[in-house]
Design a protein around this motif. Structure first.
Motif, mmCIF file in Angstrom:
data_model
loop_
_atom_site.group_PDB
_atom_site.id
_atom_site.type_symbol
_atom_site.label_atom_id
_atom_site.label_comp_id
_atom_site.label_asym_id
_atom_site.label_seq_id
_atom_site.Cartn_x
_atom_site.Cartn_y
_atom_site.Cartn_z
ATOM 1 N N GLN A 11 38.959 53.687 69.729
ATOM 2 C CA GLN A 11 38.414 52.192 69.815
ATOM 3 C C GLN A 11 36.883 52.163 69.645
ATOM 4 O O GLN A 11 36.425 51.245 68.973
ATOM 5 N N ILE A 12 36.262 53.300 70.232
ATOM 6 C CA ILE A 12 34.544 53.341 69.983
ATOM 7 C C ILE A 12 34.348 53.452 68.568
ATOM 8 O O ILE A 12 33.452 52.964 67.937
ATOM 9 N N PHE B 129 32.185 51.688 63.527
ATOM 10 C CA PHE B 129 32.530 51.496 62.042
ATOM 11 C C PHE B 129 31.978 49.807 61.845
ATOM 12 O O PHE B 129 31.181 49.876 60.712
ATOM 13 N N ILE B 130 32.292 48.979 62.588
ATOM 14 C CA ILE B 130 32.017 47.584 62.323
ATOM 15 C C ILE B 130 30.347 47.575 62.523
ATOM 16 O O ILE B 130 29.651 46.872 61.511
ATOM 17 N N HIS C 115 34.471 58.680 57.565
ATOM 18 C CA HIS C 115 34.824 59.770 58.689
ATOM 19 C C HIS C 115 35.259 58.902 60.135
ATOM 20 O O HIS C 115 36.010 59.521 60.829
ATOM 21 N N LEU C 116 34.906 57.470 60.080
ATOM 22 C CA LEU C 116 35.057 56.905 61.332
ATOM 23 C C LEU C 116 36.355 56.053 61.113
ATOM 24 O O LEU C 116 37.008 55.951 62.385
ATOM 25 N N LEU C 117 36.995 56.207 60.117
ATOM 26 C CA LEU C 117 38.337 55.825 59.965
ATOM 27 C C LEU C 117 39.512 56.811 59.829
ATOM 28 O O LEU C 117 40.561 56.382 59.795
ATOM 29 N N VAL C 118 38.842 57.967 59.461
ATOM 30 C CA VAL C 118 40.023 59.065 59.207
ATOM 31 C C VAL C 118 39.846 60.258 60.281
ATOM 32 O O VAL C 118 39.037 60.212 60.683
ATOM 33 N N LYS C 119 41.138 60.900 60.392
ATOM 34 C CA LYS C 119 40.998 61.886 61.132
ATOM 35 C C LYS C 119 40.390 63.205 60.725
ATOM 36 O O LYS C 119 39.670 63.780 61.550
ATOM 37 N N GLY D 207 31.866 64.243 64.779
ATOM 38 C CA GLY D 207 31.362 62.670 64.777
ATOM 39 C C GLY D 207 30.847 62.286 65.808
ATOM 40 O O GLY D 207 30.601 63.082 66.808
ATOM 41 N N LEU D 208 30.558 60.856 66.063
ATOM 42 C CA LEU D 208 29.923 60.367 67.111
ATOM 43 C C LEU D 208 31.077 60.214 68.206
ATOM 44 O O LEU D 208 30.177 60.063 69.416
#
Length: 314
Positions: A22-23, A28-29, A84-88, A16-17
């Motif tokens: 927190q980042i 995500f937003i 993917h920004l919300l899940v592990k 991921g990025l």
């Protein structure tokens, strides 16, 4: 290396990025806002061009194709990135990865060709205005659009075939946020030289050739505009050319950087940030730069809004 795992990879895991939670929330937003603007902007262009007969011209025919390509381009990557920004567990199946590469390359390379076609259309409109209607006939426009999609399909087929004919065994962690040939080649269990050469050759066809045509078109447009007597018309043309060239530099520059340099064995964070320009940013900018600043599109938007308010009053 000792014992090596020779089982074929069934799924890939993205790093991921960012690893910082927190980042990831901030990204995500940001990506959600950009994606919603991309979808709304491009859908609006498609609907306006379809509904307003004044926009049934060659330029808007190509813009409609560009907006559709942008919608597909963004949708093939960003929704998955958002999840993917919300899940592990940031995984994608081998077939899912291949499908993403096919779709992403098809619409991305089509967009490369379409932007070149659109610059040629503007060149004819500005430099050969008296011959515009005889050069840019409906048949020619259809052929240019079909050629753009066909070239995107050919490049996608070549790049995907060369990328996935390589064996992927054991290592399956991609230091990227989506499936992209340069990132996948780093995991291949065989020599990637032939694949790199094929991708480079396709880059010459779909990146360097179109960007050369675009720069030549805009050079001729600017040369013609300089000779104009009217200062206001000259300023407007420079403003339009400038904004178009910003998108061209962002889109082609980041694409050339990723696909047309020697493939190192590691992906740097800088590489991921650069790919954000052509996967996330330009699909949002295109409708704003090419259409929503245009007085014809603004007029069509007012007409549509007026029609809606009239039907509501009734």
């Amino acid at each position: 290396m000792g014992e090596e795992n020779h089982t074929s990879v069934a799924e890939f895991i993205f790093l991921g990025l960012s690893q910082d939670s927190q980042i990831q929330i901030l990204l995500f937003i940001l990506f959600l806002i950009i994606y919603l603007l991309t979808v709304l902007g491009n859908l609006l262009i498609i609907i306006l061009i379809f509904m307003d007969s004044r926009l049934h011209t060659p330029m808007y025919f190509f813009l409609r194709n560009l907006s559709f390509a942008d919608l597909c381009f963004s949708t093939s990557i960003v929704p998955q990135v958002l999840v993917h920004l919300l899940v592990k567990n940031k995984t994608i199946s081998f077939m899912g990865c291949m499908t993403q590469v096919i779709v992403f390359l098809l619409v991305g390379c089509t967009e490369c060709a379409l932007l070149a076609v659109m610059s040629y259309d503007r060149y004819v409109a500005v430099c050969k205005p008296l011959h515009y209607s005889t050069i840019m006939t409906q048949q020619v426009c259809l052929q240019l659009a079909t050629g753009s999609w066909a070239s995107g399909a050919v490049v996608s087929l070549v790049d995907t075939t060369f990328t996935f004919q390589l064996p992927y065994q054991g290592q399956n962690i991609i230091n990227h946020y989506f499936c992209e040939p340069p990132a996948l080649l780093k995991l291949a269990s065989a020599d990637t030289y032939r694949t790199e050469m094929a991708i480079f050759a396709m880059g010459v066809v779909i990146l360097l050739a179109p960007v050369s045509l675009i720069l030549a078109s805009y050079w001729n447009i600017i040369s013609t505009v300089i000779q104009m007597q009217a200062g206001e018309g000259r300023l407007k043309a420079f403003s339009t050319c400038g904004s178009h060239l910003i998108v061209v530099v962002l889109f082609y520059g980041s694409g050339i950087f990723t696909y047309m340099r020697p493939n190192s064995k590691t992906i740097k964070e800088r590489d991921k940030m650069i790919s954000v320009f052509y996967t996330v940013v330009t699909p949002m900018l295109n409708p704003i730069i090419y259409s929503l600043r245009n007085k014809d599109v603004k007029g069509a938007l007012r007409k549509l809004a007026g029609r809606k308010s009239f039907s509501q009053r009734r």
